[in-house]
Design a protein around this motif. Structure first.
Motif, PDB file in Angstrom:
ATOM      1  N   PRO A 162       0.810  -1.228   0.000  1.00  0.00           N
ATOM      2  CA  PRO A 162       0.000   0.000   0.000  1.00  0.00           C
ATOM      3  C   PRO A 162       0.839   1.271   0.000  1.00  0.00           C
ATOM      4  N   GLU A 163       1.936   1.278   0.765  1.00  0.00           N
ATOM      5  CA  GLU A 163       2.808   2.455   0.788  1.00  0.00           C
ATOM      6  C   GLU A 163       3.485   2.657  -0.563  1.00  0.00           C
ATOM      7  N   CYS A 164       3.935   1.550  -1.163  1.00  0.00           N
ATOM      8  CA  CYS A 164       4.601   1.648  -2.461  1.00  0.00           C
ATOM      9  C   CYS A 164       3.627   2.145  -3.522  1.00  0.00           C
ATOM     10  N   ARG A 165       2.420   1.634  -3.470  1.00  0.00           N
ATOM     11  CA  ARG A 165       1.428   2.031  -4.469  1.00  0.00           C
ATOM     12  C   ARG A 165       1.035   3.503  -4.291  1.00  0.00           C
ATOM     13  N   ALA A 166       0.924   3.934  -3.051  1.00  0.00           N
ATOM     14  CA  ALA A 166       0.590   5.337  -2.798  1.00  0.00           C
ATOM     15  C   ALA A 166       1.681   6.258  -3.329  1.00  0.00           C
ATOM     16  N   GLU A 167       2.944   5.893  -3.105  1.00  0.00           N
ATOM     17  CA  GLU A 167       4.043   6.720  -3.601  1.00  0.00           C
ATOM     18  C   GLU A 167       4.102   6.708  -5.122  1.00  0.00           C
ATOM     19  N   ALA A 168       3.844   5.541  -5.731  1.00  0.00           N
ATOM     20  CA  ALA A 168       3.824   5.477  -7.191  1.00  0.00           C
ATOM     21  C   ALA A 168       2.722   6.366  -7.754  1.00  0.00           C
ATOM     22  N   THR A 169       1.585   6.412  -7.081  1.00  0.00           N
ATOM     23  CA  THR A 169       0.475   7.259  -7.530  1.00  0.00           C
ATOM     24  C   THR A 169       0.865   8.728  -7.461  1.00  0.00           C
ATOM     25  N   ILE A 170       1.569   9.113  -6.410  1.00  0.00           N
ATOM     26  CA  ILE A 170       2.029  10.494  -6.275  1.00  0.00           C
ATOM     27  C   ILE A 170       3.007  10.844  -7.399  1.00  0.00           C
ATOM     28  N   ARG A 171       3.929   9.934  -7.688  1.00  0.00           N
ATOM     29  CA  ARG A 171       4.893  10.194  -8.760  1.00  0.00           C
ATOM     30  C   ARG A 171       4.207  10.259 -10.122  1.00  0.00           C
ATOM     31  N   ALA A 172       3.188   9.433 -10.302  1.00  0.00           N
ATOM     32  CA  ALA A 172       2.427   9.478 -11.545  1.00  0.00           C
ATOM     33  C   ALA A 172       1.714  10.819 -11.678  1.00  0.00           C
ATOM     34  N   ALA A 173       1.119  11.285 -10.591  1.00  0.00           N
ATOM     35  CA  ALA A 173       0.415  12.574 -10.611  1.00  0.00           C
ATOM     36  C   ALA A 173       1.376  13.709 -10.928  1.00  0.00           C
ATOM     37  N   ARG A 174       2.540  13.687 -10.311  1.00  0.00           N
ATOM     38  CA  ARG A 174       3.531  14.749 -10.552  1.00  0.00           C
ATOM     39  C   ARG A 174       3.962  14.753 -12.011  1.00  0.00           C
TER      40      ARG A 174
END
Length: 280
Positions: free
Chosen positions: A42-54
């Motif tokens: 879940p933490e990895c996926r949340a960070e990947a989502t943030i990087r995708a958004a950026r």
């Protein structure tokens, strides 16, 4: 008469396309077995989502440091009250909807129109009049983004080609990465909404990668690869839109997935090393 599925299988069988898709799938498989994903997915996926958004926001011209975007998502930090801030907010909203939808099996095969509407509403809020949001363009409306591409088709053609995408999505035997690439390219070509088409196109690409099992972890970040070669990404979209090089577009999307797996590994390593705040 060949069906859309037949046409897609023909594209997928081109040796260069097949090789690129295979390399991307292998990279995703390697990422899937990273140790960090065993207990901290879940933490990895949340960070990947943030990087995708950026990265997706940056492709729209709203460039912000990763730490800033992380604070916007995790701590509700305010964004600038200008066009750049509105675009970042739109990208963050779309990323949240994308993560929600990608966790649902066959997310795009049921209610494709509803999914498009939901993404378009998230992408356009604050950037276009409310009455134009969440629906395809109608006669007299033109897209206000993705300049530099060939002219966008009229509403009648948009409806026909969206129906073509639904037909592709209805066939679960088609290669997921190739379908995701066509979804991506078609939204760029059609620009069916008055604004936010690039965000919607990349969101559909990401959702289908996850729901079709290409990247079941959702930790791949192909958006970062698109941003690293923004000029090439724009040219690829233009070639797809004009019909000059559809295989090349699929290959470029597959390459972005392969490179995005590398960004995903960086995410996993950062989570393991405690370099990302747990509040995110």
């Amino acid at each position: 008469m060949p069906t859309p599925s037949d046409a897609l299988r023909t594209l997928a069988s081109i040796p260069e396309v097949d090789a690129a898709v295979t390399a991307a799938r292998n990279a995703c498989t390697e990422l899937r077995w990273h140790n960090a994903l065993r207990k901290r997915m879940p933490e990895c996926r949340a960070e990947a989502t943030i990087r995708a958004a950026r990265a997706s926001a940056a492709l729209e011209g709203a460039r912000y440091p990763l730490t800033f975007v992380r604070e916007v998502v995790g701590a509700g930090r305010e964004v600038p009250s200008d066009l750049s801030g509105a675009q970042l907010s739109a990208s963050v909203r779309v990323a949240a909807v994308t993560q929600e939808l990608s966790e649902k099996p066959d997310a795009l095969r049921t209610g494709f129109s509803h999914t498009l509407s939901k993404l378009a509403l998230a992408a356009g809020a604050g950037l276009a009049p409310e009455e134009q949001l969440g629906r395809p363009r109608i006669a007299g409306e033109t897209p206000g983004d993705l300049g530099g591409l060939p002219p966008a088709p009229d509403p009648g053609e948009i409806a026909e080609r969206l129906a073509f995408l639904e037909e592709l999505l209805a066939d679960p035997t088609l290669p997921g990465l190739v379908v995701a690439s066509i979804l991506h390219g078609e939204i760029l070509a059609l620009r069916p909404f008055v604004i936010g088409n690039g965000l919607v196109a990349r969101a559909l690409f990401r959702i289908h990668l996850v729901s079709a099992g290409v990247d079941p972890t959702g930790v791949n970040v192909p958006e970062a690869a698109f941003l690293s070669d923004a000029t090439g990404y724009g040219q690829g979209g233009a070639y797809y839109t004009s019909g000059k090089d559809v295989p090349g577009w699929i290959i470029s999307c597959a390459s972005a997935v392969e490179k995005g797996a590398g960004e995903g590994r960086q995410v996993c390593q950062s989570v393991q090393a405690g370099r990302i705040p747990r509040s995110v």
